[in-house]
Design a protein around this motif. Sequence first.
Motif, PDB file in Angstrom:
ATOM      1  N   THR A 514      76.734  26.782  40.833  1.00 16.78           N
ATOM      2  CA  THR A 514      77.210  26.780  41.709  1.00 16.78           C
ATOM      3  C   THR A 514      76.530  26.804  42.893  1.00 16.78           C
ATOM      4  O   THR A 514      77.799  27.285  44.317  1.00 16.78           O
ATOM      5  CB  THR A 514      77.249  28.525  41.697  1.00 16.78           C
ATOM      6  N   ASP A 515      75.998  26.091  43.108  1.00 15.29           N
ATOM      7  CA  ASP A 515      75.868  25.681  44.622  1.00 15.29           C
ATOM      8  C   ASP A 515      75.145  24.354  44.431  1.00 15.29           C
ATOM      9  O   ASP A 515      73.882  24.190  44.777  1.00 15.29           O
ATOM     10  CB  ASP A 515      74.588  26.673  45.289  1.00 15.29           C
ATOM     11  N   CYS A 556      74.616   9.996  42.204  1.00 14.75           N
ATOM     12  CA  CYS A 556      75.334  11.185  43.031  1.00 14.75           C
ATOM     13  C   CYS A 556      74.799  12.580  42.666  1.00 14.75           C
ATOM     14  O   CYS A 556      74.611  13.632  43.183  1.00 14.75           O
ATOM     15  CB  CYS A 556      76.312  11.223  43.755  1.00 14.75           C
ATOM     16  N   LEU A 557      74.254  12.428  41.107  1.00 13.99           N
ATOM     17  CA  LEU A 557      74.293  13.514  40.187  1.00 13.99           C
ATOM     18  C   LEU A 557      72.862  14.806  40.699  1.00 13.99           C
ATOM     19  O   LEU A 557      72.989  15.864  41.145  1.00 13.99           O
ATOM     20  CB  LEU A 557      74.080  13.108  38.618  1.00 13.99           C
ATOM     21  N   VAL A 558      71.992  14.049  41.329  1.00 14.64           N
ATOM     22  CA  VAL A 558      70.619  13.921  41.489  1.00 14.64           C
ATOM     23  C   VAL A 558      71.036  14.965  43.443  1.00 14.64           C
ATOM     24  O   VAL A 558      70.537  13.517  44.080  1.00 14.64           O
ATOM     25  CB  VAL A 558      69.559  13.163  41.083  1.00 14.64           C
ATOM     26  N   PRO A 559      70.786  16.067  43.594  1.00 13.56           N
ATOM     27  CA  PRO A 559      71.263  16.132  44.708  1.00 13.56           C
ATOM     28  C   PRO A 559      70.288  15.770  45.831  1.00 13.56           C
ATOM     29  O   PRO A 559      69.110  15.642  45.330  1.00 13.56           O
ATOM     30  CB  PRO A 559      70.954  17.729  44.817  1.00 13.56           C
ATOM     31  N   ASP A 682      70.509  23.606  36.587  1.00 14.50           N
ATOM     32  CA  ASP A 682      69.515  24.613  36.488  1.00 14.50           C
ATOM     33  C   ASP A 682      68.563  24.009  37.572  1.00 14.50           C
ATOM     34  O   ASP A 682      67.765  25.070  38.549  1.00 14.50           O
ATOM     35  CB  ASP A 682      68.805  24.526  35.238  1.00 14.50           C
ATOM     36  N   LEU A 683      68.190  22.668  37.546  1.00 14.11           N
ATOM     37  CA  LEU A 683      66.911  22.480  38.489  1.00 14.11           C
ATOM     38  C   LEU A 683      67.784  23.180  40.350  1.00 14.11           C
ATOM     39  O   LEU A 683      66.638  23.785  41.359  1.00 14.11           O
ATOM     40  CB  LEU A 683      67.564  20.656  39.170  1.00 14.11           C
ATOM     41  N   MET A 684      69.412  23.507  40.401  1.00 11.70           N
ATOM     42  CA  MET A 684      68.832  23.939  41.808  1.00 11.70           C
ATOM     43  C   MET A 684      68.646  25.019  42.297  1.00 11.70           C
ATOM     44  O   MET A 684      68.309  25.211  42.970  1.00 11.70           O
ATOM     45  CB  MET A 684      70.499  23.816  41.735  1.00 11.70           C
ATOM     46  N   VAL A 685      69.063  26.071  41.020  1.00 11.14           N
ATOM     47  CA  VAL A 685      68.890  27.140  41.008  1.00 11.14           C
ATOM     48  C   VAL A 685      66.634  27.100  41.338  1.00 11.14           C
ATOM     49  O   VAL A 685      66.656  27.918  42.366  1.00 11.14           O
ATOM     50  CB  VAL A 685      69.166  28.007  39.613  1.00 11.14           C
ATOM     51  N   ARG A 686      66.153  26.494  40.544  1.00 10.36           N
ATOM     52  CA  ARG A 686      64.899  26.701  40.433  1.00 10.36           C
ATOM     53  C   ARG A 686      64.320  25.873  41.700  1.00 10.36           C
ATOM     54  O   ARG A 686      62.744  26.221  42.180  1.00 10.36           O
ATOM     55  CB  ARG A 686      64.377  25.802  39.090  1.00 10.36           C
ATOM     56  N   ILE A 687      65.113  25.124  42.357  1.00 18.29           N
ATOM     57  CA  ILE A 687      64.691  24.291  43.809  1.00 18.29           C
ATOM     58  C   ILE A 687      64.547  25.466  45.258  1.00 18.29           C
ATOM     59  O   ILE A 687      63.071  24.972  45.578  1.00 18.29           O
ATOM     60  CB  ILE A 687      65.075  23.048  44.194  1.00 18.29           C
ATOM     61  N   GLN A 688      65.316  26.362  44.606  1.00 15.82           N
ATOM     62  CA  GLN A 688      65.118  27.548  45.324  1.00 15.82           C
ATOM     63  C   GLN A 688      63.411  28.513  45.465  1.00 15.82           C
ATOM     64  O   GLN A 688      63.463  28.640  46.748  1.00 15.82           O
ATOM     65  CB  GLN A 688      65.914  28.436  45.705  1.00 15.82           C
TER      66      GLN A 688
END
Length: 747
Positions: A514-515, A556-559, A682-688
Amino acid sequence: LAPSLPLQEDFVYHWKAITHYYIETSDDKAPVTDTNIPSHLEQMLDILVQEENERESGETGPCMEYLLHHKILETLYTLGKADCPPGMKQQVLAFYTKLLGRIRQPLLPHINVHRPVQKLIRLCGEVLATPTENEEIQFLCIVCAKLKQDPYLVNFFLESKLKAMASKGSVSVITEDMLKGQDSLTTDTGQPEEIHSAAGAEQMEKEDDLPQQADDLSFSLDELNVTSSPESSTVCPNQDYNLVNSLLNLTKSPDGRIAVKACEGLMLLVSLPEPAAAKCLTQSTCLCELLTDRLATLYKALPQSLDPLDIETVEAINWGLDSYSHKEDASAFPGKRALISFLSWFDYCDQLIKEAQKTAAVAMAKAVRERFFIDVMEPQLMQTSEIGILTSTALLHRIVRQVTSDVLLQEVVYFILGEHREPETLTDINRHPLRHRLIEHCDHISDEISIMTLRMFEHLLQKPNEHILYNLVLRNLEERNYMEYKPFCQEDKDVVENGQIAGAVDLEEDPLFTDLSPDNTLSTQEWLSASPPVSPEHPKNDGKTEVHKIVNSFLCLVPDEAKSSYHVEGTGYDTYLRDAHRQFRDYCVICLRWEWPGSPRSLEKCNLEASFFEGHFLKVLFERMGRILDQPYDVNLQVTSVLSKLSLFPHPHIHEYLLDPYVNLASGCRSLFSVIVRVVGDLMVRIQRIPDFTPKLLLVRKRLLGLEPEGPIIDHMTLLEGVIVLEEFCKELAAIAFVKYHASSTP
């Protein structure tokens, strides 16, 4: 000075001197080296060589005619068999060897040569470690070399089993009466008559009466060249191949040099193109049994536990050069001697099958599969002991790497994967239990077993055998039923609605995705809709634009906040481009002969109604890929390595399924790209949740590259290492996609 005797008189003189010994001597216990027999035999050989050198090529002189007509080789054979005087067998073997080796004209077609040669062959290898072993192997090898020069002659050495048995049971007795008086007999022409020895010529004829096929041949004493092909090329169902049997016995010699020479002789024999010999070799000798039994014995002699690294790195010893000395080896480990012996014998089997006539090669390879792989290795691979699984998988991995024969490779592949080619289902795990078990081991609770099994599959995929890739992957992609197919029309709003691809993975509805970072070069929505299809198969009007969009999709997949490579030199995308170019070229060379299509199968011809299953192999790889943030670094490296190897194959369905982000996936299906998308979500959520994420990530990368010394343990190490592997893998996939596009657009 007295004039020298004519050659024939001289020749007859030396032969008479030998026969006189048997008539006159009363001491048959004195060794032959105490007599003049060796000297007379050597003189006879020298005369025959001199005679041939003085005549035109192919012309037979009177000395050679005398040797043939008077059956001197038969007489010598009987004296050698009786070993009278002691050591005579060695002298006879040496005489035969030098005669066949030094005389250029073909002798074996003569019945009075190949018949005694055949009988002498049976005396070789009967008892191991005898004083005559060296002479025996020299004799057998010269016969093999002569057959290699003129392969059809091998038919003279395929013998009736009944005759061979009768011959082995006969006893030669030398009596004075048989020799006395024979030396002075002459014909009316003044030519000495034949010397009879042992059981006499009549006894020899009875003892070793060849089938009529040989007697019917027209042998000319004046012309030794073969002019007609013998009828003996027709196969008798019940034959012996004693040349092979004697060599097989000598491969068991405790003298390593003798054993290697015997192996070389077998290598010559299996390569002969005669179908009759090939059939006899595999059906009437114990060659297949010896090869496989020794493999099994050497395998069972290995320690139950071997370090996989030792199995992988032990130097490749060629079968003929097994001169390993444990005492001199500073890097020796327990079981090294046994491991080298096993690998050396496997190398011999591989080379033998590689050189063999085709039907013989197939029979030997099948025997190795049935008697060694299935009977011996399979129970080891199917066991539950982790140490046992690891050792046996490491040995299987080494075998896969080492095998070079196409025929043996085929049997190795069938052993590991089975012969099935129809699409897989979720429930067909019992069709080839070993295949399923090995694939399961790619996701084993033991990371060591997982890595070793994945490495075995990685090397298997690089072997030049079409069935490997078809069995593991292609059979499940053939119908392209991973795609959602909707017939295209301009008004169809389902195809492109609000700028989004119909049927594409709806990442907006995925709570894990989502983010995405606003700093990305392209947002998710943008790169998913960047290249709306012209049709469901999206023919590419502007290939250059299309490939850059695909490349960017992966890059560009990995932020940005999860990227660390641009902070470190030498970790750029261009390195992957060079590797991908080289590897793709190598794969294309392998796949050329498989006649793969240049473009995907037309959707109209595909059964899109069938439910799609990616197959057990891709299923395990995708599941492993989905856990990349929670797995050890070494496991991740191996999983991504196998997936990148698969992506390199130049098959359009593999390219579409693994490397096309825009493929219109059917409901419930996943592709490699969609699996990575979920990981990134999943990574985007966990980075936070991780403070100082980017600096920690950079530190971990530098430590992995050896640019920073090891320091305090960093929190979330597994996750950080997983992110680094993910970034590198995406760059690698982008490079492969670009190289494949470039290759397809270049004539």
